[in-house]
Structure formats: C-alpha cells, structure tokens
Design an enzyme around this catalytic site. Structure first.
Site, PDB file in Angstrom:
ATOM      1  N   HIS A  54      35.245  90.225 -85.031  1.00 28.43           N
ATOM      2  CA  HIS A  54      34.605  89.651 -86.253  1.00 28.43           C
ATOM      3  C   HIS A  54      33.542  90.606 -86.721  1.00 28.43           C
ATOM      4  O   HIS A  54      32.734  89.942 -87.693  1.00 28.43           O
ATOM      5  CB  HIS A  54      34.588  88.142 -86.365  1.00 28.43           C
ATOM      6  CG  HIS A  54      35.553  87.405 -85.984  1.00 28.43           C
ATOM      7  ND1 HIS A  54      36.192  87.432 -84.900  1.00 28.43           N
ATOM      8  CD2 HIS A  54      36.452  86.559 -87.013  1.00 28.43           C
ATOM      9  CE1 HIS A  54      37.353  86.461 -85.023  1.00 28.43           C
ATOM     10  NE2 HIS A  54      37.378  86.202 -86.262  1.00 28.43           N
ATOM     11  N   GLY A  82      40.122  92.965 -87.147  1.00 28.70           N
ATOM     12  CA  GLY A  82      41.188  92.250 -86.585  1.00 28.70           C
ATOM     13  C   GLY A  82      41.392  91.009 -87.644  1.00 28.70           C
ATOM     14  O   GLY A  82      42.369  90.291 -87.666  1.00 28.70           O
ATOM     15  N   HIS A  83      40.142  90.801 -88.424  1.00 25.32           N
ATOM     16  CA  HIS A  83      40.300  89.603 -89.495  1.00 25.32           C
ATOM     17  C   HIS A  83      39.636  90.209 -90.599  1.00 25.32           C
ATOM     18  O   HIS A  83      38.661  90.397 -90.858  1.00 25.32           O
ATOM     19  CB  HIS A  83      39.276  88.320 -88.925  1.00 25.32           C
ATOM     20  CG  HIS A  83      39.455  87.287 -89.812  1.00 25.32           C
ATOM     21  ND1 HIS A  83      39.619  86.871 -91.000  1.00 25.32           N
ATOM     22  CD2 HIS A  83      39.653  85.939 -89.354  1.00 25.32           C
ATOM     23  CE1 HIS A  83      39.804  85.918 -91.581  1.00 25.32           C
ATOM     24  NE2 HIS A  83      39.755  84.948 -90.598  1.00 25.32           N
ATOM     25  N   HIS A 128      48.358  84.870 -89.039  1.00 20.02           N
ATOM     26  CA  HIS A 128      47.426  83.826 -89.344  1.00 20.02           C
ATOM     27  C   HIS A 128      47.118  83.792 -90.729  1.00 20.02           C
ATOM     28  O   HIS A 128      47.083  84.868 -91.523  1.00 20.02           O
ATOM     29  CB  HIS A 128      45.864  84.433 -88.409  1.00 20.02           C
ATOM     30  CG  HIS A 128      44.617  83.739 -88.629  1.00 20.02           C
ATOM     31  ND1 HIS A 128      43.804  83.906 -89.618  1.00 20.02           N
ATOM     32  CD2 HIS A 128      44.329  82.650 -87.875  1.00 20.02           C
ATOM     33  CE1 HIS A 128      42.830  82.845 -89.369  1.00 20.02           C
ATOM     34  NE2 HIS A 128      43.067  82.106 -88.375  1.00 20.02           N
ATOM     35  N   GLU A 136      47.473  79.308 -85.978  1.00 24.27           N
ATOM     36  CA  GLU A 136      47.094  79.133 -87.258  1.00 24.27           C
ATOM     37  C   GLU A 136      47.762  79.769 -88.328  1.00 24.27           C
ATOM     38  O   GLU A 136      47.235  80.383 -89.234  1.00 24.27           O
ATOM     39  CB  GLU A 136      45.508  79.098 -87.488  1.00 24.27           C
ATOM     40  CG  GLU A 136      44.855  78.673 -86.264  1.00 24.27           C
ATOM     41  CD  GLU A 136      43.184  78.730 -86.704  1.00 24.27           C
ATOM     42  OE1 GLU A 136      42.666  80.011 -86.913  1.00 24.27           O
ATOM     43  OE2 GLU A 136      42.660  77.756 -86.544  1.00 24.27           O
ATOM     44  N   CYS A 173      40.724  76.565 -94.978  1.00 26.97           N
ATOM     45  CA  CYS A 173      40.523  77.827 -95.393  1.00 26.97           C
ATOM     46  C   CYS A 173      41.746  78.615 -95.941  1.00 26.97           C
ATOM     47  O   CYS A 173      41.697  79.573 -96.762  1.00 26.97           O
ATOM     48  CB  CYS A 173      40.065  78.663 -94.382  1.00 26.97           C
ATOM     49  SG  CYS A 173      38.055  78.358 -93.745  1.00 26.97           S
ATOM     50  N   CYS A 201      34.449  77.269 -89.934  1.00 28.79           N
ATOM     51  CA  CYS A 201      34.748  78.038 -91.211  1.00 28.79           C
ATOM     52  C   CYS A 201      35.408  77.293 -92.686  1.00 28.79           C
ATOM     53  O   CYS A 201      34.838  77.436 -93.447  1.00 28.79           O
ATOM     54  CB  CYS A 201      36.123  78.880 -90.846  1.00 28.79           C
ATOM     55  SG  CYS A 201      37.451  78.158 -90.061  1.00 28.79           S
ATOM     56  N   CYS A 202      35.990  76.116 -92.103  1.00 29.34           N
ATOM     57  CA  CYS A 202      36.429  75.243 -93.273  1.00 29.34           C
ATOM     58  C   CYS A 202      35.130  74.763 -94.128  1.00 29.34           C
ATOM     59  O   CYS A 202      35.212  74.686 -95.393  1.00 29.34           O
ATOM     60  CB  CYS A 202      37.425  74.300 -93.026  1.00 29.34           C
ATOM     61  SG  CYS A 202      38.965  75.040 -92.161  1.00 29.34           S
TER      62      CYS A 202
HETATM   63 ZN    ZN Z   1      38.743  77.278 -91.757  1.00 32.53          ZN
END
Ligand code: ZN
Length: 796
Positions: A154, A205-206, A264, A316, A334, A400-401
C-alpha cells in the site's frame, strides 16, 4: 466571507484551466454549492461537526497520527497499526478540507496546519512517505525494501490519498503546505517508475494513486503526473513486463481487455475511476470503451439493490454474474463510495443521467446506511438482510470506511450540479443554492425540496443579467419513469412513466422529451423565473432478474430513490418470517428514529410459523417498513429487504427457543426448526446448524418449549458434506430431558438411528412430558457435524 469565496473560486478555476483536456461535463466547484434546509443538511452538519472530529480523535487514540510525528522524529515511539493507516489520516484531511469550503472554521484549519507539519516531518529527504518503513516496521505487507512488495505494501495507495487530500486542501484554503509534500512525493515517483531504462516497471496492489496523480495534475499542470497515472494503469495485466498479482487486484489481463468486474471491489472501483480520469485528460477512446464495458457488466449483473458492489466476504470481492446474496452480502461502505465516484465520472464523460441514477441509489441507500444518524458509528459491510446481532461499530482496526464516509459526504453537494458550455445540469434534488459561472454570465440556482420524502422540487433561476439564454437540463430520475436501474437487473412490477412527471416553467407545463435522461428547459432567464418539478412517489415493488437466485419468489419495496426494509423492532421481534404478497397496498405513515422523522410504510402481510412437527402456517400480520439506510438504530435485530410474496420462501418463526453447545458463525441454530427438509444430507441450499470447527467432541442442541410438551419421539436430518468439507453424520446420538433435580437424563428409545440422506426417527419407549428436549451428540473422531432439521414429535 464573500470575498474569501471569490478568492477560493479563483484558485479552483485556475487549477482546472491548467488541464487542456478534461471531462466534457464539469462539476461545479466544491465551494459553489451551499446546502439549504432539507434532507442532507443535518447529515452534512453531523459529518462536519461530529464525524470529522470522531475520526481524527480515533486516529490520535490509535497511533495513526503519532506514526507521522514519530517518523518525523518529533516524538519517540514505534510504528503502531497497519501500514495503510497513513491513508486514513489523509482521507479525513480531504473531507475536512471540503467542509472548510463552505464553513470556515479556524479551529479545524489550525488542526490541519499542525497535522500537516507532522506529515511534512515524516517525509524522507527524497520525497518518500510511508511511516511504517521510516519507523522500521516490517510485516508480510511492507517488504524488505521500498517497492519490494508492491502487491501488499500500500505504499502507492497511501500517497494516492495524500494527493487527493493535498488537491482538496489547496483548492479550498489556497495553502501549498500539503500540496508541496504531495508534489515532492510525486516527483520522486516520477523518477522511480516509468518506461525509462532505469525505472521500475511495477504498479500498485491497491489502486488509488492513479486518481490522486490526476488530481495533482489538475492542481499543478505538471503533465508527468498524468503520464505516471497512465503508466500505472497500463502496467496492469502486463505479464510480459512483470509478475502479476492476479484477478483480486484487477491485474490478470491488461485493463483494455477487461470486460468483467472482478476481484476486490474497492480496488476495482478506484481503478475504473482512475481510468475515467485518464481517459478524460488524454481523450483516449480505448480507455472509455473499456470502462463502458465494465460499467455494463456491473449495472447489469453485479449491482445490489442498495447500490453496493462486492457480494462476497471472501476477498471483499465481486461474485459471479448475478451472484447477489442478501444476508451474506458484503457490500463494503468503501465499495459503495468507489462505485458512486466512478458513476459521477461516467456522467462527466458521457453526460447521461443513467450514471446519476446509480449514484443516487448508492447515496440514499448503500452509502448512507454506512454511517449512523449520530455520525459516530459505522457499518463496514452493508447486507440486505440480517438474522440479528449485526450492528455499526465505533471504529475498526482496518478503518477505511469511517474515513471514506467523511470525505464522500461533502462531495455530494458538488455532484448535484454540472455544466457544459452554457448548459446547466441539475442532477440531484438536494435543497441547496448553487452559484455557477457560464459563458452567458453568472447564474444562481436555488433548489428547495423535501426530497426524498416528496417528489416536489422548486428551482429558482437567477441570472446575474436578465435575459441570459441557456438550457437548464433537469435529470428525470430513472425510478420515476420505470427504470430504477439502467439495466434489466431490477425492474418495477408496475413501471412508472413520463405520465408520472410534471415540469413547469413559471407555472406553464414544459413538454417532456427525454434526451439522455434529461428534460431540457431552454429559456432567456430573468430574475424570478421558477421551474417546478413534481415526480409521483407511489410505493413501487421491485423484481430482480430471474437469474438472481437469492431473490426468486421475492419482491423489494421502494419509494422514490429509497429502498425500504422491515426490522424486527417494528414487526413483533421478527422480520425474516414476513411474507408480503405482490398486490398488497401500502399506507404511508411516519417513524421517528433518534429525533428524525422518516416516511414509514405499512401493509397487510403474513408471518410464517412452524409448529413442533415442523408444519408451517401463516398468520395475518401488518408489516411496517422504514428506509433501509435508517435500519439498526434501535437494536441489532432482524432485517429484511427482499420479501417473499408467498410463504414457501419465508423463514418461519421458531416457537421454541433453540440453543446449542456451539454453532458455527456462518450457520444458524434456528435453521433446524424452519420446517424445511433438505433434498439430501449434503444439501447446501437449505440453512443448517453445525458444530464446526469442533471435531470428535460431545455436543448438544436444545429446545426450550413455551410450555411443557408431551413427546413420543424425535427425528433428525443430519448434515454431511463428504466430498466438500469435514462434517459427517455423528457417531451416535440420543435424546435427553431435564429431571426434577436439574440433571440431564437419557430418554429410552428402541433405537437412535444414524443415516445419511434421510430423516432419522427415534420413537421413545414411552411418551415424555418436558419443557426441554436435548439432542446429545457424539461426533465421529476427526469429524465435525451438523443438523439440517430436528423435529420434536408430539404425542397425539
Ligand atoms: Zn472500507
């Protein structure tokens, strides 16, 4: 204040001029819209006054902010938490900056300045910024050296959020502090990654850095940021250049060849946003064709009714086409946000209202459910049914949310309007005042409405100079005209049409002709001109495409843009047992939750029960429904959104209490008394209880009856997933009752048979009368076990 706004508007205008190509449709600047009293104002105020500070305080408590101070040697200490926690702080900064655009707040401004000083201190001399590595923290994610584990580190994801925060902070405050940090980091990335001989050919990767780089490009005009965004996107799926991460990271094939949304869901949503941005900024038609295909796939086959995406808890991730479960749906907050941001961008590319239909569905349902009315509790998954026990949380280890909500909420006002040349688009019906600059002069739109409770909207159009001629393009919501989503995935059983819509200019009806979902009102506008809209808002039943197997025999309920649900608390403690016939008429009422009054719906319905023989019955009942977003504010009870129209699909209420020595979290003990017999012991289509992962142990399952029952025997249908899992029929079992001394005693029977694929019936030697009945089970060695159905057989 007024002067400050003018200066800020100038900053934003300068920033967007720097990009020579951009979206053909342009949003209004974030500070160009002020909310007025209506549905969203209390939510924006709660976001600004509660959620921003709740999130910052949680980041202080959990070391997320200290990590920057420690990396910058401003204080001693080690890295705390997860390497992507840096991004949480950036996301709150972005959200906080948006709130400053309309609400100057010296305390918040000073807090941001102090925080930005810590972020600056944490940045390494060459621009690298990743507090975990600077503090010497290593785990499976970080990798040994910089960029050595980009699939999981990340490192680029974090700075993508830094760039978004920096662009927002600069646009709103005019300060270059955070922007300077972001550019120094991005300049370092531009040297490190790229097509050159000595540059790394890798990607994150994200996804997220691509969006951030595009925003930095718009803010600074530095084209190398745009080029790098495109480079990272084009690196995906290039197995000729680098080892791939795979489908989970949308890195299985090059993006231009991707036709199905996979992996994801948040990662995917951010990738598609980045592709849209790069397509707009470069004019690349191949990118546009690719995201158009991916969008078709999502809205036709992978979109939940609440606008959520990412059906599966595992990874996810998106499921297969039409894999749209209700109770087990993941639908991360998210992912809803990523989907909304993507649809806003699709609108800005194509100018079609169908994208705003999806955005609106998300905003009022699967996004809004993610935040409590109080603004300090959050859902991570947003399922469409619950057996109870699921509630919002104050915070998460991976948070994260909550921090995504805080930055998304204030952007909604900006999404309400857009422009192309002199045309002004009204996309969302939000009580607000928008100030727009157009080629024919300044225009103020004042929107007053009680939407989504009412379909009446009044828009006062005030040009700076009387006689300014331009078109007002008004979105006609898909839900109003028989197209709740822009696909055949969800349809109305009694579709609305343009007959349900009235638009008038100064009281004179405007002819209704739809162009890409808009009605165009062309006029030479004068102060005092008013456009009124009236969308009929009957309750409408929604059916899913027949390929969605979880919704077979079921209909959902919507009114306007809102999905409705039933909660146990309004319905005698249960919701999953409710049957709502397809033709039942609804009555409109109201419900007050935490001091907020919402439109509630009631209708005649049925509840389903099962007796001791497992025989099912239905009873007349009244169902009360509330907006889905408002569920779970009065306890964590049952909730249902897709209602069976006949009893066979309902979960019958148990009229006995069921307990077990242990029940696997993914299963449910009440399944054993739902009256549904399986096809065989391996039937995965019916609900079950299992003692998984207990193996070889002695276990029990217990009925507590409302009053003593006289029983002549009992029968069990055992679960056995040989070939798939490690549950087997048990080694042995017997029935027990409590004696007068409180001891469990065996109930004699000629036999307690154990067999697969059949109901195993034990007839007691003589009838027993008891308030409790226990199934005492010895599992096979090294095997677990479970029960699909357990019948207590009353004596005649
Ligand atoms: Zn989230």
């Amino acid at each position: 204040m007024k002067m400050k706004l003018t200066i800020l508007a100038a900053c934003v205008a300068t920033a967007s001029v720097l990009a020579s190509n951009d979206y053909p449709f342009q949003p209004v600047p974030i500070n160009g819209v002020a909310l007025l009293d209506g549905f969203w104002l209390p939510r924006f105020e709660t976001n600004r006054l509660v959620t921003v500070w709740t999130d910052f305080h949680k980041c202080e408590e959990t070391g997320r902010i200290a990590n920057f101070a420690r990396a910058g040697k401003l204080e001693p200490g080690k890295f705390e938490g997860i390497p992507f926690n840096d991004s949480d702080v950036y996301k709150i900064v972005e959200g906080a900056a948006y709130t400053l655009a309309t609400h100057p707040d010296p305390k918040l401004d000073a807090y941001l300045d102090a925080l930005i000083a810590k972020i600056a201190a944490a940045q390494e001399p060459d621009g690298y910024l990743y507090t975990a590595r600077t503090l010497g923290f290593t785990n499976g994610m970080t990798g040994k050296e910089r960029w050595s584990s980009m699939g999981g580190s990340h490192e680029l994801y974090n700075v993508g959020h830094l760039y978004e925060a920096a662009a927002a902070h600069y646009a709103v405050t005019g300060k270059r502090t955070l922007l300077g940090i972001a550019c120094k980091n991005a300049d370092y990335l531009c040297k490190t990654f790229g097509p050159g001989e000595n540059q790394l050919k890798r990607t994150s990767g994200h996804e997220e850095v691509e969006i951030g780089l595009c925003k930095l490009y718009r803010a600074t005009g530095e084209k190398r940021y745009l080029d790098l965004a495109k480079f990272f996107i084009d690196m995906r799926g290039r197995k000729d250049l680098r080892p791939l991460y795979g489908e989970y990271n949308q890195d299985h094939i090059p993006v231009l060849e991707q036709t199905e949304a996979v992996g994801h869901a948040v990662r995917a949503g951010y990738l598609y946003c980045g592709m849209a941005d790069v397509a707009a900024l470069t004019g690349d038609p191949a990118y546009i064709a690719a995201i158009d295909r991916l969008w078709e796939n999502v809205v036709s086959k992978k979109l939940h009714l609440n606008g959520g995406i990412g059906a599966r808890h595992k990874g996810e991730a998106f499921g297969e086409n039409y894999e749209l479960p209700n109770e087990s749906a993941y639908l991360e907050t998210c992912a809803a946000i990523a989907n909304a941001l993507w649809n806003q961008r699709m609108f800005l590319l194509h100018g079609d209202a169908k994208y705003i239909d999806v955005l609106e569905r998300i905003a009022y349902n699967g996004f809004l459910s993610g935040i409590s009315i109080s603004g300090d509790e959050f859902f991570y998954p947003n399922p469409l049914a619950s057996r109870g026990g699921y509630a919002r949380s104050k915070w998460f280890d991976c948070s994260c949310c909550p921090v995504n909500i805080v930055r998304f909420m204030p952007q909604l006002a900006q999404f309400a309007y857009a422009q192309r040349d002199a045309d002004i688009y009204v996309n969302l019906f939000i009580a607000s005042r928008a100030s727009l600059k157009t080629p024919v002069g300044g225009v103020t739109l004042t929107q007053t409405t009680d939407y989504p409770w009412s379909g009446d909207v009044r828009i006062a159009v005030t040009p700076d100079a009387d006689g300014a001629a331009f078109a007002l393009k008004i979105r006609i919501p898909g839900w109003a005209v028989g197209r709740p989503v822009p696909s055949d995935l969800y349809t109305q059983t009694a579709p609305g049409s343009l007959k349900d819509v009235l638009i008038a200019l100064n009281g004179q009806p405007v002819p209704l002709a739809l162009d890409k979902g808009y009605v165009t009102v062309k006029h030479a506008w004068r102060k005092g001109d008013t456009v009124t809209l009236a969308f009929a808002m009957p309750v409408r039943r929604i059916q899913a495409h027949p390929a969605v197997k979880d919704d077979v025999g079921r209909l959902a309920v919507e009114r306007g843009p809102l999905v409705y649900c039933a909660e146990g608390i309004d319905n005698g403690g249960h919701a999953l047992n409710l049957v709502v016939p397809d033709n039942t008429p609804f009555k409109q009422g109201s419900v007050t939750i935490l001091g907020h009054a919402f439109v509630a719906l009631t209708a005649s319905a049925f509840s389903a029960t099962a007796d001791l023989r497992g025989k099912r019955a239905t009873h007349a009942a009244t169902v009360t429904m509330i907006p889905y977003f408002a569920w779970c504010h009065r306890g964590a009870g049952e909730m249902q959104t897709w209602f069976p129209t006949s009893a066979e699909h309902a979960d019958a209420i148990c009229n006995v209490k069921i307990t077990a020595s242990h029940c696997h979290g993914g299963d449910t003990a009440t399944a054993v008394n739902d009256g549904i017999l399986p096809k065989n012991s391996g039937d995965h289509a019916v609900k079950r209880m299992t003692w998984w992962p207990d193996k070889g142990s002695a276990e029990w399952l217990q009925y507590d009856f409302v009053q003593p029952e006289t029983l002549k025997g009992c029968a069990v249908y055992w679960f056995d997933d040989t070939g798939k899992g490690a549950c087997r029929i048990p080694a042995s079992w017997k029935a027990q009752v409590l004696d007068s001394n409180g001891h469990w005693t065996d109930v004699p029977a000629a036999a307690y048979p154990v067999a697969k694929d059949t109901l195993c019936t034990a007839t007691f030697a003589k009838p027993v009368t008891s308030r409790t009945l226990r199934l005492a089970v010895q599992l096979q060695p090294n095997a677990s076990g479970g029960v699909l159905e357990w019948q207590a057989i009353p004596a005649p």
